[in-house]
Enzyme design. Structure first.
Site, PDB file in Angstrom:
ATOM      1  N   ASP A  93       0.872  -1.165   0.000  1.00  0.00           N
ATOM      2  CA  ASP A  93       0.000   0.000   0.000  1.00  0.00           C
ATOM      3  C   ASP A  93       0.910   1.216   0.000  1.00  0.00           C
ATOM      4  OD1 ASP A  93      -1.626   2.175   0.589  1.00  0.00           O
ATOM      5  OD2 ASP A  93      -2.794   1.133   2.114  1.00  0.00           O
ATOM      6  N   ASN A 152       3.402   2.644 -10.756  1.00  0.00           N
ATOM      7  CA  ASN A 152       2.164   2.657 -11.549  1.00  0.00           C
ATOM      8  C   ASN A 152       0.917   2.931 -10.719  1.00  0.00           C
ATOM      9  OD1 ASN A 152       0.293   1.711 -13.873  1.00  0.00           O
ATOM     10  ND2 ASN A 152      -0.148   0.255 -12.225  1.00  0.00           N
ATOM     11  N   TYR A 181      -6.737  14.895 -10.158  1.00  0.00           N
ATOM     12  CA  TYR A 181      -5.910  13.944 -10.912  1.00  0.00           C
ATOM     13  C   TYR A 181      -4.918  14.617 -11.865  1.00  0.00           C
ATOM     14  CZ  TYR A 181      -4.590  10.121 -14.011  1.00  0.00           C
ATOM     15  OH  TYR A 181      -3.865   9.215 -14.759  1.00  0.00           O
ATOM     16  N   LYS A 202      -0.605  14.523 -11.593  1.00  0.00           N
ATOM     17  CA  LYS A 202       0.356  14.064 -12.591  1.00  0.00           C
ATOM     18  C   LYS A 202       1.376  15.164 -12.918  1.00  0.00           C
ATOM     19  CE  LYS A 202      -1.125   9.872 -12.984  1.00  0.00           C
ATOM     20  NZ  LYS A 202      -0.289   8.762 -12.483  1.00  0.00           N
ATOM     21  N   THR A 234      -9.373   1.339 -18.636  1.00  0.00           N
ATOM     22  CA  THR A 234      -9.095   0.757 -17.330  1.00  0.00           C
ATOM     23  C   THR A 234     -10.163   1.185 -16.328  1.00  0.00           C
ATOM     24  OG1 THR A 234      -7.794   2.623 -16.467  1.00  0.00           O
ATOM     25  CG2 THR A 234      -6.597   0.977 -17.764  1.00  0.00           C
TER      26      THR A 234
END
Length: 251
Positions: free
Chosen positions: A58, A85, A174, A178, A209
């Site tokens: 985790d 990832n 999000y 990044k 995904t």
């Protein structure tokens, strides 16, 4: 120490991470399938084959990270590739929401601060924490590689262009996580310049995904292509780069 090179892929029990693990196995690696959930990791490792091993990890839990690092050293004795990832896009988006409805709910003016913290905890701080814990092993490898799985939606250069088609969805959760991950990639590359470790960021592209409710347009095989390429580069390969399968991307 075993003879085969060892790769750890975080968040590898599903999606792009699973495909990256599968591809690295085909290139002769022993692959550690990082997964928060032990059972899901073991199921994935069983499906992948005998050279895949489930590793409870985790990325937001310091004890879990320390335990994973200790197990890698004691059981495998080496780490040649780290693929950061594991990522989340949100903490509980209403599945009935469209993408733009979700975007509107996460503007700077109205986003919940705990939403930002939770996503950054996994996508940014988790990457640094895992990398810190595993750097001693990576430094011992003859030619180690770190690949941070990023996204072009975090590119400040692209999003500064009013004509960029994804600019309307750039926001503080999000996409900004990044952007921050890209900054961490540059910081890692600067520190590790001239060492045996090459660090790069890869954009898989809009891949189907769970992260995007399977709305992506690319296959998992296509999404894994660039992270795997960067994991396999030779000593003359890039360091401190950001790219997708079509070539370099601007930060």
């Amino acid at each position: 120490m075993q003879n085969k090179p060892v790769a750890l892929v975080t968040g590898a029990n599903q999606g792009i991470g699973f495909q990256i693990a599968k591809d690295l196995l085909s290139h002769g690696f022993t692959v550690l399938v990082g997964s928060r959930d032990v059972a899901r990791g073991e199921t994935a490792a069983t499906e992948l084959g005998t050279d895949a091993h489930a590793l409870q990890l985790d990325v937001t839990d310091t004890a879990s990270i320390a335990g994973a690092a200790a197990r890698i050293r004691s059981e495998f004795g080496r780490l040649d590739v780290l693929i950061n990832n594991a990522a989340i896009s949100n903490t509980g988006r209403d599945p009935n929401m469209t993408v733009m409805e979700y975007v509107q709910s996460t503007r700077v003016s109205n986003v919940r601060l705990d939403e930002i913290r939770a996503v950054f905890e996994t996508n940014v701080i988790g990457v640094v924490a895992v990398t810190q814990a595993l750097l001693p092993l990576l430094r011992e490898a003859p030619s180690a590689r770190i690949v941070n799985v990023s996204s072009s939606v975090g590119s400040l250069t692209l999003n500064s262009d009013p004509a960029y088609p994804y600019r309307p969805i750039f926001g503080p959760v999000y996409p900004a996580s990044k952007t921050a991950l890209n900054a961490m990639t540059v910081a890692m590359a600067a520190e590790l310049e001239g060492t045996n470790i090459k660090v790069n960021a890869a954009c898989p592209g809009y891949t189907k995904t769970n992260l995007n409710n399977y709305s992506g347009t690319q296959t998992l095989e296509e999404g894994a292509r660039e992270p795997v390429r960067l994991a396999l580069i030779g000593d003359d390969g890039p360091h401190g780069s950001f790219s997708n399968s079509a070539g370099p991307l601007p930060w």
